[in-house]
Design an enzyme around this catalytic site. Structure first.
Site, PDB file in Angstrom:
ATOM      1  N   SER A 106      16.235   4.286   8.620  1.00 24.48           N
ATOM      2  CA  SER A 106      17.047   5.479   8.824  1.00 24.48           C
ATOM      3  C   SER A 106      16.145   6.694   8.973  1.00 24.48           C
ATOM      4  O   SER A 106      14.970   6.655   8.572  1.00 24.48           O
ATOM      5  CB  SER A 106      17.970   5.684   7.618  1.00 24.48           C
ATOM      6  OG  SER A 106      18.606   6.941   7.636  1.00 24.48           O
TER       7      SER A 106
ATOM      8  N   TYR B 160      19.842   7.604  -1.809  1.00 26.92           N
ATOM      9  CA  TYR B 160      19.821   6.801  -0.582  1.00 26.92           C
ATOM     10  C   TYR B 160      18.532   7.060   0.189  1.00 26.92           C
ATOM     11  O   TYR B 160      17.858   6.118   0.640  1.00 26.92           O
ATOM     12  CB  TYR B 160      21.036   7.149   0.277  1.00 26.92           C
ATOM     13  CG  TYR B 160      21.059   6.434   1.609  1.00 26.92           C
ATOM     14  CD1 TYR B 160      21.456   5.100   1.685  1.00 26.92           C
ATOM     15  CD2 TYR B 160      20.686   7.093   2.782  1.00 26.92           C
ATOM     16  CE1 TYR B 160      21.473   4.436   2.913  1.00 26.92           C
ATOM     17  CE2 TYR B 160      20.704   6.438   4.003  1.00 26.92           C
ATOM     18  CZ  TYR B 160      21.096   5.108   4.059  1.00 26.92           C
ATOM     19  OH  TYR B 160      21.106   4.457   5.269  1.00 26.92           O
TER      20      TYR B 160
ATOM     21  N   LYS C 107      15.491   4.449   1.151  1.00 29.96           N
ATOM     22  CA  LYS C 107      15.077   4.207   2.542  1.00 29.96           C
ATOM     23  C   LYS C 107      13.601   4.559   2.747  1.00 29.96           C
ATOM     24  O   LYS C 107      12.905   3.899   3.527  1.00 29.96           O
ATOM     25  CB  LYS C 107      15.963   5.011   3.498  1.00 29.96           C
ATOM     26  CG  LYS C 107      17.352   4.409   3.674  1.00 29.96           C
ATOM     27  CD  LYS C 107      17.271   3.031   4.312  1.00 29.96           C
ATOM     28  CE  LYS C 107      18.610   2.385   4.511  1.00 29.96           C
ATOM     29  NZ  LYS C 107      18.514   1.060   5.167  1.00 29.96           N
TER      30      LYS C 107
END
Length: 232
Positions: free
Chosen positions: A129, A142, A146
């Site tokens: 991402s 998050y 990532k």
């Protein structure tokens, strides 16, 4: 590498980007695609072989590596976004993000590395991402997971080079999935993410920058910090 004639495993394949990966692999000529899902009894997509796989369950990961011992492409797609905001909320969600997004990818990659080696090298594809490079106060857990997953991808790229395994990192901004239904931002179709990843595999490319956001943020890494985090 050639996708035609390959055997693939996709984690988190029940919907969204994972299901798009599975369909793209079939469309490119994969002879078998294992769909890693939590509840295979509820998965009835034609052409795909459901495989029980919770990436945080080490027994299930080991069993998947035995069942899918013919795999030549492994796609680590399983991921969640469950953490709190930066200044409030329980940290349990952030721990879960690390367990699934980072440690789950590590567990699957480690289990399948010898499988890929035995089958000629193949490819390991990690769904990353732009959050690998740029965090926000809304989704700090998050983004941290990532970022860790990106670091892990780079480590596997070096470690598996000698056995001939192509390691691909796929970066993108917002993707049009159930998880982003409430996000009012431009989004990429999951099928486009999968197609660009397929192109990268076919061309032996290690990094996929799917959209303008990914390309812009990647380029900003070599510039001053305010390119990533502009001052209002």
């Amino acid at each position: 590498m050639r996708i035609e004639g390959s055997v693939a495993l996709v984690t988190g394949a029940n919907r969204g980007i994972g299901l798009a990966f599975a369909h793209a692999l079939l469309a490119r000529g994969a002879t078998r695609v294992y769909a890693g899902v939590r509840r295979p009894e509820d998965f009835t997509v034609p052409g795909l072989e459901p495989l029980r796989l919770d990436v945080t369950d080490h027994d299930q990961v080991a069993a998947a590596a035995r069942t899918a011992s013919d795999a030549t492409i492994v796609v680590n797609n399983a991921g969640i976004q469950a953490g709190p905001g930066l200044l409030e909320g329980s940290l349990d969600g952030a721990r879960r993000e690390l367990e699934v997004n980072y440690l789950g990818t590590w567990a699957v990659s480690r289990a399948f590395a010898p499988v890929l080696a035995a089958n000629g090298g193949g490819a390991l594809v990690n769904m990353l991402s732009v959050a690998s490079w740029r965090s926000t106060e809304r989704f700090p857990g998050y983004a941290a997971s990532k970022s860790a997953q990106w670091s892990l991808t780079n480590a596997f790229r070096v470690a598996l080079r000698e056995q001939g395994t192509l390691v691909v990192g796929v970066h993108v901004g917002w993707v049009d999935t159930d998880a982003t239904a409430r996000v009012d931002e431009p989004k990429t179709d999951p099928a486009e993410v999968a197609e660009q990843a397929m192109d990268a595999i076919a061309r032996d490319e290690s990094e996929v920058l799917v959209d303008d956001t990914a390309r812009r943020v990647r380029a900003a890494l070599s510039g001053p910090l305010d390119l990533l985090y502009p001052v209002p």
